[in-house]
Design an enzyme around this catalytic site. Structure first.
Site, PDB file in Angstrom:
ATOM      1  N   PRO A  89      -6.211 -14.958 -14.674  1.00  0.00           N
ATOM      2  CG  PRO A  89      -4.934 -16.267 -13.250  1.00  0.00           C
ATOM      3  CD  PRO A  89      -5.430 -14.868 -13.454  1.00  0.00           C
ATOM      4  CD  GLU A  90     -11.313 -13.695 -17.747  1.00  0.00           C
ATOM      5  OE1 GLU A  90     -12.275 -14.075 -18.425  1.00  0.00           O
ATOM      6  OE2 GLU A  90     -10.850 -12.550 -17.830  1.00  0.00           O
TER       7      GLU A  90
END
Length: 278
Positions: free
Chosen positions: A2-3
DNA sequence: AAAACCGCCTGTCGGC
DNA sequence: TGCCGACAGGCGGTTT
């Protein structure tokens, strides 16, 4: 992992389903997910209250809670925040915490590697959350201009890839989008920050914006663990240009893509399009 | 200031 | 086939 685009997608997907519903039960199964509260304090402060809003800063999700509190979540590597409208669905194996809205569904924090974190702080008091407190500029905000990026890079000999990953400079880029942005801008990840020309800086600025916006439009990149707030996979993995593609042909020039450790991270690049010595 | 390394975790994969 | 080490990488921390 998750960015920014993944966290933003989770935010947008959860927004319509988790607000204004009183919490009827709060369970924490992985105690260490809580940073500054005991399980008892955490439950006491949340029970009976509703989430009023859900925002994002960098890779952090911030639920504002009735009564002047904020629940701050970070998914780290493998964390998922998924809303289940049917609470009778069995819990996934690595479920760290459950926020139940009774008959109105359930929000679950699932996290195979248990790196994810939850914090509960008085509204705006982020001093105890170091990573949030020191976060840099939002790359999709107006503040992040080519001139701003120029200032970040000027006089610094740090490798440009390392700078892009520094959350105190730009908030939300991780390994995937740093590599994709550098490829689009045709800049080698090991270039020294202060060696970039103004033209390259403008290209890099535009590339970061483009890549992040396109990734959000595609609900993020699911390589393995990431899911939206509805438990669905993203689709940007189908549009990656170079990440994870070592040995394949460069989509721009056909030369074989390479990877190399830069600043401790596997970094993908095209040796022809992204010259080490410009 | 920057880089290198470690710890935190578990699942997956390549090599033997 | 089965075991084992390497690896994945976000972030905080320490050391160089």
């Amino acid at each position: 992992m998750p960015e920014l685009p993944e966290v933003e997608t989770v935010r947008r997907s959860l927004l319509p389903v988790v607000l204004h519903k009183p919490l009827e039960a709060v369970e924490v199964h992985t105690t260490r997910i809580l940073q500054h509260k005991t399980v008892e304090e955490f439950r006491e402060l949340l029970l009976g209250r509703s989430f009023l809003d859900l925002s994002r800063r960098g890779k952090y999700l911030i639920f504002s809670v009735e009564g002047g509190w904020e629940l701050v979540a970070h998914l780290r590597m493998t964390g998922r925040l998924i809303f289940y409208s049917n609470p009778s669905i069995p819990w996934a194996k690595h479920t760290s915490a459950v926020f139940s809205f009774g008959s109105q569904g359930e929000l679950r924090f699932e996290d195979v590697r248990k790196f994810g974190t939850l914090d509960l702080v008085p509204t705006g008091q982020y001093e105890t959350i170091k990573g949030l407190h020191t976060l840099g500029v939002e790359p999709l905000s107006e503040e992040f201009s080519p001139e701003y990026l120029l200032k970040l890079l000027t006089g610094r000999r740090i490798k440009v890839k390392a700078l892009l990953l520094d959350q105190t400079k730009i908030a939300g880029l991780g390994n995937i989008y740093a590599d994709e942005s550098l490829f689009q801008a045709a800049i080698h990840p090991q270039r020294s920050a202060d060696s970039l020309t103004e033209e390259e800086i403008e290209r890099l600025h535009g590339a970061i914006r483009d890549v992040l916006e396109l990734a959000i439009a595609n609900q993020g990149t699911t390589l393995r663990d990431y899911r939206t707030g509805f438990g669905q996979e993203g689709s940007f993995q189908n549009r990656l240009q170079i990440y994870g593609k070592k040995g394949e042909e460069c989509p721009r020039c056909g030369v074989k893509l390479e990877h190399r450790k830069v600043a401790g991270r596997t970094s993908h690049f095209c040796p022809a399009c992204q010259r080490e010595q410009p």
